[in-house]
Design a protein around this motif. Structure first.
Motif, PDB file in Angstrom:
ATOM      1  N   THR A  53       0.825  -1.222   0.000  1.00 51.57           N
ATOM      2  CA  THR A  53       0.000   0.000   0.000  1.00 51.57           C
ATOM      3  C   THR A  53       0.855   1.267   0.000  1.00 51.57           C
ATOM      4  OG1 THR A  53      -0.129  -0.025   2.411  1.00 51.57           O
ATOM      5  CG2 THR A  53      -1.913  -1.123   1.212  1.00 51.57           C
ATOM      6  N   CYS A  54       2.145   1.117  -0.245  1.00 50.31           N
ATOM      7  CA  CYS A  54       3.035   2.280  -0.278  1.00 50.31           C
ATOM      8  C   CYS A  54       3.082   2.836  -1.707  1.00 50.31           C
ATOM      9  CB  CYS A  54       4.435   1.878   0.172  1.00 50.31           C
ATOM     10  SG  CYS A  54       5.650   3.184  -0.112  1.00 50.31           S
ATOM     11  N   CYS A 104       9.933   9.485   0.142  1.00 47.63           N
ATOM     12  CA  CYS A 104       8.771   9.125   0.970  1.00 47.63           C
ATOM     13  C   CYS A 104       7.831  10.321   1.044  1.00 47.63           C
ATOM     14  CB  CYS A 104       9.241   8.723   2.364  1.00 47.63           C
ATOM     15  SG  CYS A 104       7.878   8.545   3.528  1.00 47.63           S
ATOM     16  N   LEU A 105       6.553  10.072   0.805  1.00 53.48           N
ATOM     17  CA  LEU A 105       5.554  11.149   0.804  1.00 53.48           C
ATOM     18  C   LEU A 105       5.075  11.527   2.200  1.00 53.48           C
ATOM     19  CD1 LEU A 105       3.882   9.125  -1.888  1.00 53.48           C
ATOM     20  CD2 LEU A 105       3.951  11.560  -2.323  1.00 53.48           C
ATOM     21  N   SER A 106       5.448  10.730   3.198  1.00 53.14           N
ATOM     22  CA  SER A 106       4.848  10.863   4.537  1.00 53.14           C
ATOM     23  C   SER A 106       3.330  10.764   4.455  1.00 53.14           C
ATOM     24  CB  SER A 106       5.262  12.170   5.232  1.00 53.14           C
ATOM     25  OG  SER A 106       6.522  12.016   5.829  1.00 53.14           O
ATOM     26  N   CYS A 107       2.855   9.915   3.553  1.00 54.78           N
ATOM     27  CA  CYS A 107       1.411   9.741   3.401  1.00 54.78           C
ATOM     28  C   CYS A 107       0.825   8.884   4.518  1.00 54.78           C
ATOM     29  CB  CYS A 107       1.101   9.100   2.043  1.00 54.78           C
ATOM     30  SG  CYS A 107       1.615   7.377   1.908  1.00 54.78           S
ATOM     31  N   THR A 111       5.070   4.858  -3.246  1.00 54.57           N
ATOM     32  CA  THR A 111       6.362   4.896  -3.944  1.00 54.57           C
ATOM     33  C   THR A 111       6.823   3.490  -4.328  1.00 54.57           C
ATOM     34  OG1 THR A 111       7.536   5.013  -1.821  1.00 54.57           O
ATOM     35  CG2 THR A 111       7.140   7.083  -2.987  1.00 54.57           C
ATOM     36  N   TYR A 145       5.654   4.721  12.012  1.00 55.57           N
ATOM     37  CA  TYR A 145       6.578   5.146  10.955  1.00 55.57           C
ATOM     38  C   TYR A 145       6.694   6.669  10.920  1.00 55.57           C
ATOM     39  CZ  TYR A 145       8.547   5.928   6.348  1.00 55.57           C
ATOM     40  OH  TYR A 145       9.346   6.374   5.316  1.00 55.57           O
ATOM     41  N   SER A 192      10.164   1.368  -0.238  1.00 53.19           N
ATOM     42  CA  SER A 192       9.009   0.877   0.519  1.00 53.19           C
ATOM     43  C   SER A 192       9.236   1.240   1.993  1.00 53.19           C
ATOM     44  CB  SER A 192       8.899  -0.643   0.382  1.00 53.19           C
ATOM     45  OG  SER A 192       9.871  -1.269   1.221  1.00 53.19           O
ATOM     46  N   SER A 243       0.252   5.802   4.677  1.00 50.39           N
ATOM     47  CA  SER A 243      -0.528   4.631   4.285  1.00 50.39           C
ATOM     48  C   SER A 243       0.032   3.383   4.964  1.00 50.39           C
ATOM     49  CB  SER A 243      -0.464   4.487   2.761  1.00 50.39           C
ATOM     50  OG  SER A 243      -1.093   3.328   2.339  1.00 50.39           O
ATOM     51  N   CYS A 244       1.353   3.359   5.131  1.00 49.54           N
ATOM     52  CA  CYS A 244       1.985   2.197   5.768  1.00 49.54           C
ATOM     53  C   CYS A 244       1.519   2.025   7.212  1.00 49.54           C
ATOM     54  CB  CYS A 244       3.510   2.311   5.705  1.00 49.54           C
ATOM     55  SG  CYS A 244       4.152   3.920   6.195  1.00 49.54           S
TER      56      CYS A 244
END
Ligand code: SF4
Ligand code: SF4
Length: 437
Positions: free
Chosen positions: A34-35, A76-79, A37, A92, A47, A81-82
């Protein structure tokens, strides 16, 4: 995951936190699927698990960041999702935040990289400077062809020009204002007015204030409150982020407030983390209280919102900003509100994936951001929406300009509660589909 920090290293409270996080990771790899990138680039080092290994190695060996760590951590988007996917509860966000501070303190970036990051950090958090910069970018747009070339610096400059709106809205300056409801006052909140938002889309704050006032809520915007600090925080500029957090905590603590309302979910995630950010500060207790009072506008409205008119037949594709769905775990409130307002709400099949906006990511990583944007727009448009709605100005800017209007969800809610029709719909639908008028 086993770690091998020494006792001396663990005496540093920041390393102790990183150690605790690293030890919760069981390197199962569920997060990779689900990452964004990893999905886009297919490289394990892009990842979450790969980045966690890079960070662990860098910190355990107490060495300066190198090119490899910077490349993959910058991507890394700092989204987060992880974090939604991780079955072990690995934080994270705090780990990558620490890694970014370590990079900032130990790695010398190329000159153009440093220049651009400094410019962004000195302009974006200040609405007046931001407006001036947008004006200059608009003037520079016709000369974008002069930036032909594939160097990362030129790609970033082109990305900045592309993000500038074709027309600048009226200037907005909300600091130091109080907005009282016409009738009985049922509550009192502070609004975080946002920095880029005031320059790019003042209509979002106007709709938020008007809607809250109509619901009997007084809205204050203390003059001393400013940028939430997210932008510099995500650049690893720790001291600047702490200064922003302290200033805001002091400003809001001086007011008698039921809540601090945030309509830019990227900022909301950081406000809700002020308690952690300032945990070793003299303002720690106040910061915890402010974080606890922080509410996304959708969270706050869920119990009090009532539409006052019937919605037109209209399909709204809801784009879940990562900061809202992953950072704050707010998933259903915006959709429930939009449905309560009477809209037909649809979602893209890859709702969990980032659109590529992510603060300054669409400037600093323009190629990956463009790929994620295209993917997101394709899945959103597959639902044949009349409008795309989200709760974060960054996403709205990122997804604009592809034939479907983008509006903040609060503008739609305000419209159905007696407010003005969002301007983005006026221009398009007055021309193309009279049924919305
Ligand atoms: S899902 Fe969680 S535990 Fe598994 S590798 Fe990713 S971060 Fe580690
Ligand atoms: S924050 Fe987003 S981009 Fe970064 S590792 Fe996690 S899922 Fe991937």
């Amino acid at each position: 995951m086993q770690t091998s920090f020494t006792e001396a290293q663990l005496a540093d409270p920041e390393i102790a936190v990183a150690n605790d996080i690293l030890r919760t990771c069981v390197h199962c790899g569920f997060c990779t699927a689900t990452c964004p990138t990893f999905v886009t680039l297919g490289d394990e080092l892009d990842s979450p698990r790969g980045r966690i290994y890079l960070i662990k190695d860098m910190l355990e060996n107490n060495r300066p960041a190198g090119d490899e760590e910077v490349l993959h951590i910058d991507r890394c988007l700092s989204c987060l999702s992880c974090m939604t996917t991780c079955p072990s509860g690995v934080n994270y966000m705090h780990l990558v935040d620490h890694a970014r501070v370590h990079i900032e303190n130990t790695y010398k970036r190329p000159f153009t990289d440093r220049l651009l990051r400094n410019v962004l950090a000195r302009i974006l958090p200040y609405p007046k400077r931001m407006r001036l910069a947008l004006g200059l970018a608009r003037l520079g747009k016709p000369f974008g062809f002069l930036l032909a070339g594939q160097s990362m610096f030129l790609l970033r400059l082109r990305a900045m020009l592309n993000l500038a709106p074709a027309k600048l809205p009226p200037a907005q300056s909300l600091g130091g204002t109080v907005h009282k409801p016409a009738g009985e006052t049922k509550g009192r909140v502070a609004l975080l007015a946002g920095c880029a938002q005031q320059a790019i889309a003042p209509s979002i704050n106007n709709a938020t204030i008007a809607l809250l006032n109509r619901l009997g809520i007084e809205v204050v915007i203390p003059a001393a409150a400013g940028c939430c600090g997210a932008l510099v925080h995500h650049m690893g500029r720790h001291d600047e982020a702490l200064a922003a957090a302290r200033r805001n905590v002091a400003a809001w603590s001086a007011e008698n407030l039921d809540a601090i309302i945030v309509n830019t979910s990227g900022c909301g995630t950081v406000l809700k983390d002020y308690g952690f950010l300032l945990r070793n500060d003299s303002m720690a207790a106040q910061a915890v209280a402010i974080s606890a009072k922080t509410k996304d506008i959708s969270e706050y409205l869920l119990k009090v919102y009532e539409p006052t008119q019937a919605a037109p037949e209209m399909t709204v594709a809801y784009h879940a900003a990562c900061s809202l769905q992953h950072g704050q775990q707010i998933t259903s409130a915006p959709k429930l509100l939009l449905r309560k307002a009477g809209f037909n709400v649809v979602e893209p099949k890859d709702a969990h994936l980032c659109c590529g906006s992510a603060g300054t990511y669409n400037i600093m990583q323009p190629e990956i951001a463009a790929s994620l944007r295209r993917r997101k727009l394709d899945t959103l448009k597959a639902k044949a929406p009349d409008v795309i709605a989200a709760g974060n100005i960054g996403c709205l800017t990122q997804l604009a300009g592809d034939g479907v209007p983008t509006v903040h969800m609060v503008e739609l809610l305000d419209w159905m509660a007696g407010g003005a029709k969002p301007a983005a719909l006026l221009t398009r639908h007055s021309r193309e589909s009279g049924n919305l008028l």
